[in-house]
Design a protein around this motif. Sequence first.
Motif, short mmCIF file in Angstrom:
data_model
loop_
_atom_site.label_atom_id
_atom_site.label_comp_id
_atom_site.label_asym_id
_atom_site.label_seq_id
_atom_site.Cartn_x
_atom_site.Cartn_y
_atom_site.Cartn_z
N THR A 85 0.86 -1.19 0.00
CA THR A 85 0.00 0.00 0.00
C THR A 85 0.89 1.24 0.00
O THR A 85 2.10 1.15 0.26
N GLY A 86 0.27 2.37 -0.21
CA GLY A 86 1.00 3.64 -0.10
C GLY A 86 1.53 3.85 1.31
O GLY A 86 2.65 4.34 1.50
N VAL A 87 0.75 3.48 2.30
CA VAL A 87 1.20 3.65 3.69
C VAL A 87 2.38 2.73 3.99
O VAL A 87 3.31 3.12 4.70
N LEU A 90 5.33 4.63 2.72
CA LEU A 90 5.68 5.73 3.62
C LEU A 90 6.36 5.19 4.88
O LEU A 90 7.41 5.68 5.30
N TYR A 111 -1.17 13.36 4.54
CA TYR A 111 -2.02 12.19 4.69
C TYR A 111 -2.07 11.79 6.16
O TYR A 111 -1.05 11.84 6.85
N ASN A 159 -2.56 16.29 0.53
CA ASN A 159 -3.88 15.71 0.79
C ASN A 159 -4.32 16.18 2.18
O ASN A 159 -3.58 15.95 3.13
N ASP A 184 6.01 12.82 -1.35
CA ASP A 184 4.82 12.04 -1.70
C ASP A 184 4.16 12.76 -2.87
O ASP A 184 3.59 13.84 -2.71
N THR A 186 1.82 11.46 -4.91
CA THR A 186 0.61 10.71 -5.28
C THR A 186 -0.40 11.55 -6.05
O THR A 186 -0.99 11.08 -7.03
N PHE A 187 -0.63 12.81 -5.60
CA PHE A 187 -1.66 13.64 -6.24
C PHE A 187 -1.29 14.02 -7.67
O PHE A 187 -2.15 14.39 -8.45
N SER A 206 1.21 6.41 -3.60
CA SER A 206 0.16 5.43 -3.38
C SER A 206 -0.27 5.01 -4.79
O SER A 206 -0.89 5.80 -5.51
N THR A 208 -2.45 2.99 -5.44
CA THR A 208 -3.90 2.85 -5.30
C THR A 208 -4.65 3.95 -6.05
O THR A 208 -5.80 3.76 -6.44
N LYS A 209 -4.00 5.10 -6.23
CA LYS A 209 -4.68 6.28 -6.75
C LYS A 209 -4.48 6.39 -8.27
O LYS A 209 -4.85 5.48 -8.98
N MET A 218 -4.69 -2.02 -4.53
CA MET A 218 -3.87 -1.15 -3.69
C MET A 218 -2.39 -1.47 -3.88
O MET A 218 -2.01 -2.62 -4.12
C1 LIG Z 1 -3.99 7.54 -0.35
C2 LIG Z 1 -2.75 8.23 -0.04
C3 LIG Z 1 -1.73 7.59 0.68
C4 LIG Z 1 -1.90 6.20 1.26
O1 LIG Z 1 -2.00 5.23 0.26
P1 LIG Z 1 -2.71 3.79 0.49
O2 LIG Z 1 -2.45 3.11 -0.80
O3 LIG Z 1 -4.14 4.10 0.78
O4 LIG Z 1 -2.04 3.16 1.67
C5 LIG Z 1 -0.56 8.28 0.90
N1 LIG Z 1 -0.38 9.53 0.44
C6 LIG Z 1 -1.34 10.18 -0.25
C7 LIG Z 1 -1.07 11.58 -0.72
C8 LIG Z 1 -2.54 9.57 -0.51
O5 LIG Z 1 -3.50 10.22 -1.17
#
Ligand SMILES: *Cc1c(COP(=O)(O)O)cnc(C)c1O
Length: 399
Positions: A85-87, A90, A111, A159, A184, A186-187, A206, A208-209, A218
Amino acid sequence: MSDKANRGFQTKCVHSGNGIDQETGAIRRPLIMANSYRLPEDASTMNWSDPNQLVYTRNTSANQIYLQEKLAALEGGEACVVLATGVAALAGVFFTFLEQKSHVICSNVSYIAVYRLLQEYLPAKYAIETSLVDTANLSEVKQAIRPNTKLIHIETPGNPTTRVSDIAAIAGLAKAAGALLSVDSTFASPFLQRPLEHGADLVIHSLTKYINGHGDAMGGAVIGRTALIDAIKRQAMVNLGGAISPFNAWLIMRGVVTLPLRMKQHSQAALLVARFLEAHPAVAFVAYPGLPSHPQHETARKQMSMFSGVIAFGLKADVDTHNKFVNSLALIVPAVSIGHDESLIVYTGPNDERNHFYPSEFSKGHLRFSVGLEDPQDIIDDLSQALETCGLQQKNVEV
Ligand SMILES: *Cc1c(COP(=O)(O)O)cnc(C)c1O
């Protein structure tokens, strides 16, 4: 290899990490759902915990390796680790690079799991010292640096507020302090922003996004220099067990092929939606990095090619009306996560424990809106009808 590195981003999305399957000749790498791989004839001298050799799927898996190759190519990094996962990604960075009594500087808008790890768990368990600052303000970052600062961690856009931090400027501060900078991203996704090119040491996603983009798997990733990434692999994967399922790695590999097409559409639609919201008399504020009114619009323009699909906004209304608005939407789905094909909306409410860090307009709670891949006019029509249902003044805007 050097020709491949010079290929365009879209070409890398299609081809990097893919290849001909040796056994069948299939032109796509197969999904390999195996926990173990055949050992060499003399296994007595091998390293059982090598995170780059196919031995056991917690060490690494074939589909994970293919995805790592693709993501490293997209971010322009030497190496990549993909995790569950993203977490997990991290946590992998924090646990690998922070030691007892290290100091970390982190964006005070981030986050929620980052906030908990750095503000609660790591200080309580390992006496990690944490400074939460407004990383959009360089002098706050500079003032927070201490002799034991090991890591600066930023999230940009952040986020859930979409705050933007200047990657190159903070990379300069980190370098001068002998600290690592992790971003990070992700966005933004690597199509819109590549932090390593601006001097960051580590990029975190992440998956997942936006990178998977279809809301059905994920994953997380860290990209950077091989020595740093191998250290994360040994700790977070082999010894802490954060390995991704081969099936999820395969799904994400499939999703990322269309990343450029999707990010263009998300960005174009979000700009139209943000303009519609900004012009609506019932909207209290809109934060979207692509609007000139965003406080860090100029920084966003410097380091992003487009501004992605997430908008934060608030209505001139109370908590109950915000909830009614969300529940009156017919197309946009009230659910967490961002970067899926469908539009997603969340009302954060006034009780989020991070609210005291937010600028005043965010403190009453706000709506985090991930603009999806539907027709932009349908998204705007849905927002319009929900505002009308809530008795909020209607204004007809065509896009
Ligand atoms: C969703 C998100 C995470 C965590 O990712 P998961 O895949 O849900 O564990 C971390 N950082 C940002 C900016 C996110 O939007």
